[in-house]
Design an enzyme around this catalytic site. Structure first.
Site, PDB file in Angstrom:
ATOM      1  N   ASP A  19       0.852  -1.184   0.000  1.00 46.37           N
ATOM      2  CA  ASP A  19       0.000   0.000   0.000  1.00 46.37           C
ATOM      3  C   ASP A  19       0.893   1.240   0.000  1.00 46.37           C
ATOM      4  O   ASP A  19       1.637   1.480   0.957  1.00 46.37           O
ATOM      5  CB  ASP A  19      -0.903  -0.032   1.247  1.00 46.37           C
ATOM      6  CG  ASP A  19      -1.902   1.108   1.273  1.00 46.37           C
ATOM      7  OD1 ASP A  19      -2.090   1.764   0.226  1.00 46.37           O
ATOM      8  OD2 ASP A  19      -2.474   1.348   2.350  1.00 46.37           O
ATOM      9  N   ASP A 113      -3.055   2.247  -5.990  1.00 47.45           N
ATOM     10  CA  ASP A 113      -1.839   2.235  -5.173  1.00 47.45           C
ATOM     11  C   ASP A 113      -1.792   1.102  -4.167  1.00 47.45           C
ATOM     12  O   ASP A 113      -1.047   1.156  -3.202  1.00 47.45           O
ATOM     13  CB  ASP A 113      -1.695   3.573  -4.432  1.00 47.45           C
ATOM     14  CG  ASP A 113      -2.603   3.654  -3.224  1.00 47.45           C
ATOM     15  OD1 ASP A 113      -3.778   3.298  -3.361  1.00 47.45           O
ATOM     16  OD2 ASP A 113      -2.130   4.055  -2.162  1.00 47.45           O
ATOM     17  N   GLU A 114      -2.562   0.064  -4.402  1.00 52.04           N
ATOM     18  CA  GLU A 114      -2.670  -0.964  -3.374  1.00 52.04           C
ATOM     19  C   GLU A 114      -2.913  -2.319  -4.036  1.00 52.04           C
ATOM     20  O   GLU A 114      -3.713  -2.413  -4.965  1.00 52.04           O
ATOM     21  CB  GLU A 114      -3.864  -0.603  -2.495  1.00 52.04           C
ATOM     22  CG  GLU A 114      -3.886  -1.241  -1.160  1.00 52.04           C
ATOM     23  CD  GLU A 114      -5.146  -0.832  -0.395  1.00 52.04           C
ATOM     24  OE1 GLU A 114      -5.626  -1.652   0.373  1.00 52.04           O
ATOM     25  OE2 GLU A 114      -5.648   0.287  -0.576  1.00 52.04           O
TER      26      GLU A 114
HETATM   27 MG   LIG Z   1      -2.309   3.944   0.025  1.00 53.13          MG
END
Ligand SMILES: [Mg+2]
Length: 398
Positions: A19, A113-114
């Site tokens: 993350d 983003d993860e």
């Molecule tokens: Mg994040």
């Protein structure tokens, strides 16, 4: 007769949850070094927008994702308030996912983003899951200039909690067999599905930590929380056997709200629809998608459910645009005449460059009596995990 193999150590998965730290805000600071060390807030307009990302400096002012921008500006008048640059974030996201793909094809993106990575089969090549996580962190830093936090565990549930524990730039490894001890001291709301409502009910039972939750019998949990209760029994022990699922194409993105009291006031209905449109639009942007097929779902107080759809002239991820067309669909309903129990907005026929997404956590149908409770649980999961509003095509007609 004795056996030397233990039935308590089945083969387990090696999962990494990655993350990026304050992703949008970090990209802004990367591109504009003058912003470094300052409170940076990325989000919508002052009037109606919400915070998409806040740098760690901004978080010291109590600013959080999904907070109204007006509130963030009140808390930190001197902060740098920036509109999102999705194309740029997608570009950086592509580089990050390219790094993930060097280690395993089993990459399940949760947003730009993860992601979850299953590295069980590639440890011979690259080392232990913890070593792979370390290498990925180093490569992300070297190649993008950004930091990513990682959680390593035998399940998605524990890996996800672990990655969040030592942000930013964290690496938390939970060895198989130590899940219960790892989870026990953490507040129970760290578990997916424990939102404010469930949190309160659990507190009444004396449950504040995940360890407290482990003291409740499965019977008690199920009688109090239904399906969510049996999930909690397992989750509190770190039990979660969902596999990492790559390459699930998303068919639609939507959000719906069941109201605690039936809605009749047109002004309130309009306000709720605007909130839904904003939520869906924000989620579309988060996943780098735009949708063309817009559906309004309405459940009346008598439980009669209808949906009305329209194909937009152009795919959109804009709340105002969505709200405008919802206004047209609304005229084909009895909203305003009959009390309304639920409203939902969904966009399908998605376009965009992220072709992989994942299925909801709870895809199976549930007993009607527990539906409301589950809806609340789902809402909490959406808040925490942000993925269960992604529905497979088969659930579109709902
Ligand atoms: Mg994040």
């Amino acid at each position: 007769m004795t056996s030397t193999t233990s039935s308590h150590t089945p083969p387990y998965r090696h999962i990494i949850h990655l993350d990026m730290d304050a992703f949008y805000a970090s990209v802004e600071m990367l591109d504009n070094p003058a912003l470094r060390g300052k409170p940076v807030i990325v989000g919508g307009s002052r009037n109606r927008g919400v915070v998409s990302a806040a740098s760690y400096e901004a978080r010291e002012f109590g600013i959080r994702s999904a907070m109204p921008m007006a509130e963030a500006m009140r808390r930190c008048p001197d902060g740098a308030f920036l509109p999102p640059r999705m194309a740029r974030y997608r570009e950086v996201s592509d580089s990050i996912f390219a790094i993930f793909a060097r280690y395993t094809p089993l990459v399940e993106p949760l947003s730009l983003d993860e992601a979850f990575l299953d590295v069980t089969a590639c440890r011979n090549l690259f080392g232990t899951a913890a070593e792979i996580a370390r290498r990925i962190k180093a490569e992300v830093r070297t190649e993008t200039g950004l930091t990513v936090s990682a959680g390593v565990a035998a399940s998605k549930l524990v890996a996800k909690i672990a990655s969040d524990l030592h942000k930013p730039d964290g690496l938390t490894v939970v060895d198989p067999g130590t899940e219960s001890a790892f989870l026990a001291p953490l507040p129970v709301e760290k578990l997916w599905g424990v939102g404010p409502t469930t949190r309160k009910s659990l507190a009444l039972l004396g449950v504040n930590t995940i360890g407290d939750c482990c003291r409740l019998t499965p019977e008690l949990l199920t009688s109090k929380f239904g399906k969510l209760g049996s999930y909690l029994y397992q989750a509190a022990r770190g039990m979660d056997c969902r596999p990492v699922e790559p390459e699930q194409e998303i068919k639609s993105i939507g959000h719906e709200e069941t109201f605690s009291t039936d809605l009749t006031d047109p002004a309130i209905i309009h306000k709720e629809l605007l909130a839904l449109a904003e939520r869906v639009a924000q989620r579309l942007r988060q996943y780098g998608r735009r949708g063309r097929a817009l559906t309004l779902k309405v459940k009346y107080a008598d439980f009669k459910q209808i949906s009305r759809s329209i194909t937009l002239p152009e795919a959109t991820d804009d709340a105002g645009e969505i709200r405008r067309h919802i206004g047209l669909l609304l005229k084909k309903t009895e909203v305003g005449e009959k009390p309304v129990r639920l409203l939902g907005i969904t966009l399908a026929q998605l376009q965009g460059d992220l072709e992989t997404m994942q299925l909801p956590l709870f895809a199976e149908p549930t007993a009607p009596g527990k539906q409301r409770q589950l809806n609340q649980a789902m809402d909490a999961i959406k808040e925490k995990f942000g993925c269960s509003i992604i529905r497979p095509g088969s659930l579109l007609k709902g």
